[in-house]
Write a protein that holds these residues in place. Structure first.
Motif, short mmCIF file in Angstrom:
data_model
loop_
_atom_site.label_atom_id
_atom_site.label_comp_id
_atom_site.label_asym_id
_atom_site.label_seq_id
_atom_site.Cartn_x
_atom_site.Cartn_y
_atom_site.Cartn_z
N PRO A 139 -31.16 -22.91 -8.03
CA PRO A 139 -32.45 -23.60 -7.89
C PRO A 139 -32.53 -24.38 -6.57
O PRO A 139 -31.53 -24.86 -6.05
CB PRO A 139 -32.46 -24.58 -9.06
CG PRO A 139 -31.46 -24.06 -10.02
CD PRO A 139 -30.42 -23.36 -9.21
N LEU A 140 -33.73 -24.49 -6.05
CA LEU A 140 -33.97 -25.23 -4.81
C LEU A 140 -33.48 -26.67 -4.91
O LEU A 140 -33.09 -27.27 -3.92
CB LEU A 140 -35.46 -25.19 -4.47
CG LEU A 140 -35.91 -25.90 -3.20
CD1 LEU A 140 -35.24 -25.29 -1.97
CD2 LEU A 140 -37.41 -25.84 -3.06
N LEU A 141 -33.46 -27.21 -6.10
CA LEU A 141 -33.02 -28.58 -6.34
C LEU A 141 -31.63 -28.84 -5.76
O LEU A 141 -31.32 -29.94 -5.34
CB LEU A 141 -33.03 -28.86 -7.85
CG LEU A 141 -32.67 -30.26 -8.31
CD1 LEU A 141 -33.70 -31.27 -7.79
CD2 LEU A 141 -32.60 -30.32 -9.81
N PHE A 142 -30.78 -27.82 -5.70
CA PHE A 142 -29.40 -27.97 -5.25
C PHE A 142 -29.18 -27.56 -3.79
O PHE A 142 -28.04 -27.51 -3.33
CB PHE A 142 -28.46 -27.18 -6.16
CG PHE A 142 -28.55 -27.61 -7.59
CD1 PHE A 142 -28.21 -28.90 -7.98
CD2 PHE A 142 -28.99 -26.74 -8.56
CE1 PHE A 142 -28.31 -29.31 -9.30
CE2 PHE A 142 -29.09 -27.13 -9.89
CZ PHE A 142 -28.75 -28.41 -10.25
N ALA A 143 -30.25 -27.27 -3.05
CA ALA A 143 -30.12 -26.88 -1.64
C ALA A 143 -29.72 -28.09 -0.80
O ALA A 143 -30.08 -29.22 -1.11
CB ALA A 143 -31.43 -26.30 -1.15
N LYS A 144 -29.01 -27.83 0.29
CA LYS A 144 -28.60 -28.89 1.20
C LYS A 144 -29.73 -29.20 2.17
O LYS A 144 -30.49 -28.31 2.57
CB LYS A 144 -27.36 -28.45 2.00
CG LYS A 144 -26.15 -28.26 1.14
CD LYS A 144 -24.98 -27.81 1.97
CE LYS A 144 -23.77 -27.54 1.10
NZ LYS A 144 -22.65 -27.00 1.87
N GLU A 145 -29.82 -30.45 2.55
CA GLU A 145 -30.85 -30.86 3.51
C GLU A 145 -30.62 -30.19 4.86
O GLU A 145 -29.49 -30.07 5.31
CB GLU A 145 -30.83 -32.38 3.69
CG GLU A 145 -31.36 -33.14 2.51
CD GLU A 145 -31.42 -34.64 2.75
OE1 GLU A 145 -31.55 -35.05 3.92
OE2 GLU A 145 -31.35 -35.38 1.76
N GLY A 146 -31.71 -29.72 5.46
CA GLY A 146 -31.64 -29.12 6.79
C GLY A 146 -31.26 -27.65 6.81
O GLY A 146 -31.31 -27.02 7.86
N ASN A 149 -36.40 -35.61 -6.17
CA ASN A 149 -37.67 -35.18 -5.62
C ASN A 149 -37.45 -34.73 -4.19
O ASN A 149 -36.68 -35.35 -3.45
CB ASN A 149 -38.69 -36.32 -5.68
CG ASN A 149 -38.95 -36.74 -7.11
OD1 ASN A 149 -39.12 -35.91 -7.99
ND2 ASN A 149 -38.96 -38.04 -7.35
N LEU A 150 -38.10 -33.65 -3.79
CA LEU A 150 -37.84 -33.05 -2.49
C LEU A 150 -39.06 -33.03 -1.59
O LEU A 150 -40.19 -32.89 -2.06
CB LEU A 150 -37.39 -31.59 -2.67
CG LEU A 150 -36.19 -31.31 -3.56
CD1 LEU A 150 -35.97 -29.81 -3.66
CD2 LEU A 150 -34.96 -31.98 -3.03
N ILE A 151 -38.80 -33.14 -0.30
CA ILE A 151 -39.80 -32.83 0.72
C ILE A 151 -39.26 -31.60 1.43
O ILE A 151 -38.13 -31.60 1.91
CB ILE A 151 -40.01 -34.00 1.71
CG1 ILE A 151 -40.54 -35.21 0.96
CG2 ILE A 151 -40.96 -33.57 2.83
CD1 ILE A 151 -40.67 -36.46 1.80
N VAL A 152 -40.06 -30.53 1.43
CA VAL A 152 -39.60 -29.26 1.99
C VAL A 152 -40.61 -28.71 3.00
O VAL A 152 -41.79 -29.02 2.96
CB VAL A 152 -39.38 -28.21 0.88
CG1 VAL A 152 -38.32 -28.66 -0.09
CG2 VAL A 152 -40.66 -27.90 0.14
#
Length: 70
Positions: A2-9, A47-50
């Motif tokens: 899931p996108l929830l576990f993606a690393k920043e950048g 919560n994410l900003i993508v």
């Protein structure tokens, strides 16, 4: 994953969008479609900003869990 576990950048490719039909349609209208590139700009409390399709979008945990990347 899931996108929830993606690393920043880190840029990722969307594999599929799961969930109820209304959720999938909502995300599709925002640009979250299979094959699109998505990058997590920041993550605060799940919560994410993508960045997706040259736009910056804020999504919550529930929506982030519905977007599968790989």
């Amino acid at each position: 994953m899931p996108l929830l576990f993606a690393k920043e950048g880190e840029s990722n490719c969307i594999r599929k969008v799961t969930g109820k039909e209304e959720t999938r349609l909502f995300l599709e209208r925002l640009g979250f479609v299979a094959g699109a590139a998505v990058t997590v700009v920041s993550s605060i409390g799940g919560n994410l900003i993508v960045n997706v399709k040259d736009s910056r979008v804020a999504i919550d945990k529930k929506l982030a869990k519905a977007i599968m990347i790989g």
